[in-house]
Scaffold this active site. Structure first.
Site, short mmCIF file in Angstrom:
data_model
loop_
_atom_site.label_atom_id
_atom_site.label_comp_id
_atom_site.label_asym_id
_atom_site.label_seq_id
_atom_site.Cartn_x
_atom_site.Cartn_y
_atom_site.Cartn_z
CB ILE A 179 -4.69 -3.28 -0.66
CG1 ILE A 179 -5.38 -2.15 0.12
CG2 ILE A 179 -4.11 -2.75 -1.98
CD1 ILE A 179 -6.54 -1.47 -0.57
CE LYS A 222 -1.95 -0.46 11.33
NZ LYS A 222 -1.02 0.43 10.62
CB SER A 264 -5.71 3.69 10.62
OG SER A 264 -6.37 3.09 11.69
CB ILE A 268 -0.91 0.02 1.25
CG1 ILE A 268 -1.94 -1.11 1.19
CG2 ILE A 268 -1.61 1.37 1.39
CD1 ILE A 268 -2.78 -1.25 2.45
CG ASP A 283 13.29 -0.92 12.77
OD1 ASP A 283 12.15 -0.48 13.02
OD2 ASP A 283 13.65 -2.08 13.01
#
Ligand code: COA
Length: 274
Positions: free
Chosen positions: A195, A166, A148, A26, A71
């Protein structure tokens, strides 16, 4: 769809967008949408090979691109990344906190370290990136977008770590929107549905689960990474100048239907994680 036709080139051409975890899935889709509207694009991730491949894809779209191995769990690494990006591309105008980790695991089998790892990546990582980019965002009167998930407000089986992380990311977005509005910084979140082709869908679903998942989505299809990118570009555009603290759900209606079919699929498939 060619997103560039909807936004004047001059709006994004001076902008520098930093997307954490922008090397795949994404987040790479989001990066490509910003590239398409003419923005400079910086990405970070842990895997140098994946970063190099993503950088080439973004450069092929004509974007001036910078990639940093970092990271998000490491605040100093995020600060160094932000400083490096400013030198390479200019001040960050838009930050997308996309880096995330996930796997399926029943709560009663999950180690404390596994739970902490996902909270560290998703929640601490989003704070670290936002805090590290703050001074630049203040100067550019920029935007932050948190990536999120439906798990933030809907309990999903074998997702206790992602749900807790989240949910925290959502409140982080709202708190930052409240505090940083006075600096001209807007902060929003996007909730992607499943997705197509992403690591998330690969990790969270086998074929049987995928069929159950499709049945539960009102629009009866998986989403495309580009569709989340379009939300991101819209939210950072002038068209969204008065939107802050908002949660934009872009999931084909999936979370309206609850998580029951997903949960049934997970439970029928047994513990099957990535
Ligand atoms: N089921 C249960 N526990 C798991 C797990 C799984 N599938 N994968 C990892 N863990 C546990 C590990 O056992 C370890 O806990 P322990 O020390 O008690 O054994 C802990 O999680 C940390 O794992 P580790 O592999 O050391 O962490 P990491 O930082 O290298 O990797 C992850 C982070 C675990 C989130 C890894 O899945 C990852 O890097 N994912 C990135 C990509 C991704 O998840 N994309 C999907 C986004 S939706």
């Amino acid at each position: 769809m060619n997103i560039s036709q909807y936004f004047p080139k001059e709006e994004f051409v001076q902008r520098c967008v930093f997307i954490t975890g922008g090397n795949s899935g994404i987040n790479l889709g989001i990066a490509k949408c910003y590239a398409a509207v003419g923005a400079k694009v910086a990405i970070c991730g842990r895997d140098e090979d994946k970063l190099d491949r993503a950088k080439s894809e973004l450069e092929a779209l004509g974007a001036k691109t910078h990639a940093v191995v970092a990271d998000v769990r490491d605040f100093d690494a995020m600060q160094d990344a932000c400083d490096e990006i400013q030198i390479a591309l200019g001040k960050i105008s838009d930050l997308v906190c996309g880096a995330a980790g996930n796997f399926l695991c029943p709560a009663n089998e999950m180690s404390a370290n596994a739970f902490r790892t996902v909270v560290d990546i998703d929640l601490m990582g989003s704070f670290n990136a936002s805090r590290a980019a703050f001074e630049q965002l203040k100067e550019t009167k920029g935007n932050v977008l948190m990536v999120s998930a439906g798990q933030a407000y809907m309990p999903y089986s074998h997702q206790v770590h992602a749900g807790a992380a989240k949910a925290g990311v959502e409140m982080l977005a709202k708190n930052l929107a409240l505090e940083w509005g006075k600096f001209g910084i807007r902060v929003n979140s996007v909730v992607p549905g499943p997705i197509e082709g992403t690591e998330g869908v690969k990790r969270l679903t086998n074929e049987k689960q995928k069929q159950m998942l499709l049945q539960s989505i009102p629009l009866k299809r998986l989403g495309q990474a580009e569709e989340i990118g379009q939300v991101a570009v819209f939210l950072s555009s002038k068209m969204a100048a008065y939107i802050t603290g908002a949660q934009v759900i872009c999931d084909g209606g999936m979370n309206l239907a609850g998580s029951a079919l997903f949960n049934m699929g997970v439970n029928q498939a047994g513990k099957s994680s990535g």
